[in-house]
Scaffold this motif. Structure first.
Motif, PDB file in Angstrom:
ATOM      1  N   GLY A  42       9.586  92.222  92.685  1.00 55.90           N
ATOM      2  CA  GLY A  42       8.685  91.150  92.310  1.00 55.90           C
ATOM      3  C   GLY A  42       8.163  90.335  93.479  1.00 55.90           C
ATOM      4  N   ILE A  43       8.456  90.765  94.699  1.00 59.86           N
ATOM      5  CA  ILE A  43       8.035  90.020  95.893  1.00 59.86           C
ATOM      6  C   ILE A  43       6.737  90.612  96.427  1.00 59.86           C
ATOM      7  N   VAL A  44       5.752  89.753  96.636  1.00 63.99           N
ATOM      8  CA  VAL A  44       4.471  90.158  97.219  1.00 63.99           C
ATOM      9  C   VAL A  44       4.245  89.328  98.478  1.00 63.99           C
ATOM     10  N   LEU A  45       3.975  90.002  99.582  1.00 65.36           N
ATOM     11  CA  LEU A  45       3.635  89.354 100.851  1.00 65.36           C
ATOM     12  C   LEU A  45       2.241  89.802 101.249  1.00 65.36           C
ATOM     13  N   GLU A  46       1.400  88.847 101.627  1.00 63.36           N
ATOM     14  CA  GLU A  46       0.039  89.159 102.058  1.00 63.36           C
ATOM     15  C   GLU A  46      -0.090  88.799 103.530  1.00 63.36           C
ATOM     16  N   PHE A  47      -0.793  89.648 104.280  1.00 65.55           N
ATOM     17  CA  PHE A  47      -0.926  89.471 105.725  1.00 65.55           C
ATOM     18  C   PHE A  47      -2.393  89.487 106.132  1.00 65.55           C
TER      19      PHE A  47
END
Length: 127
Positions: A42-47
């Protein structure tokens, strides 16, 4: 979908970011020249691209609130991220905090501080 937020973090090199976070179980959900989205459970990281970032002076940070902090931390150590006081990447071991929770830290190759916070059932009920 429930309301949610995702951190927007710097990356000096998307390929290196994908390799690093891939060792922690993250997969690419979206990528183009100007944006990268990684997801694990459930973890979303945006870069976003930040090729001139100096990791030693970076002030970027985010919190990951985890149901299994020990399991995530074990993945970090299995990926050969060292527990150290200097350098990037590195880990800081889980510790009890004055506010009653448990927190560890991951500093990624770009110098971003990723606080790893154990979800507590009683803390979730208070929100």
């Amino acid at each position: 979908m429930a309301d949610h937020a995702t951190p927007n973090l710097p990356s000096r090199d998307f390929d290196a970011t994908v390799r690093f976070y891939g060792r922690l179980g993250f997969a690419v959900r979206y990528r183009d020249a100007g944006w990268l989205i990684l997801e694990q459970g459930g973890i979303v990281l945006e870069f976003f691209p930040h090729p001139d970032l100096d990791p030693l002076t970076s002030w970027f940070s985010c919190c990951l609130r985890l149901d299994d902090l020990p399991g995530f931390y074990a993945r970090c150590t299995a990926a050969d991220i060292p527990e150290a006081r200097q350098g990037c990447p590195r880990l800081h071991a889980p510790q009890a905090q004055p506010w009653g929770g448990t927190m560890a830290a991951l500093i990624d190759p770009d110098g971003t501080l990723v606080r790893l916070i154990q979800n507590e059932a009683d803390q979730r009920q208070r929100r």
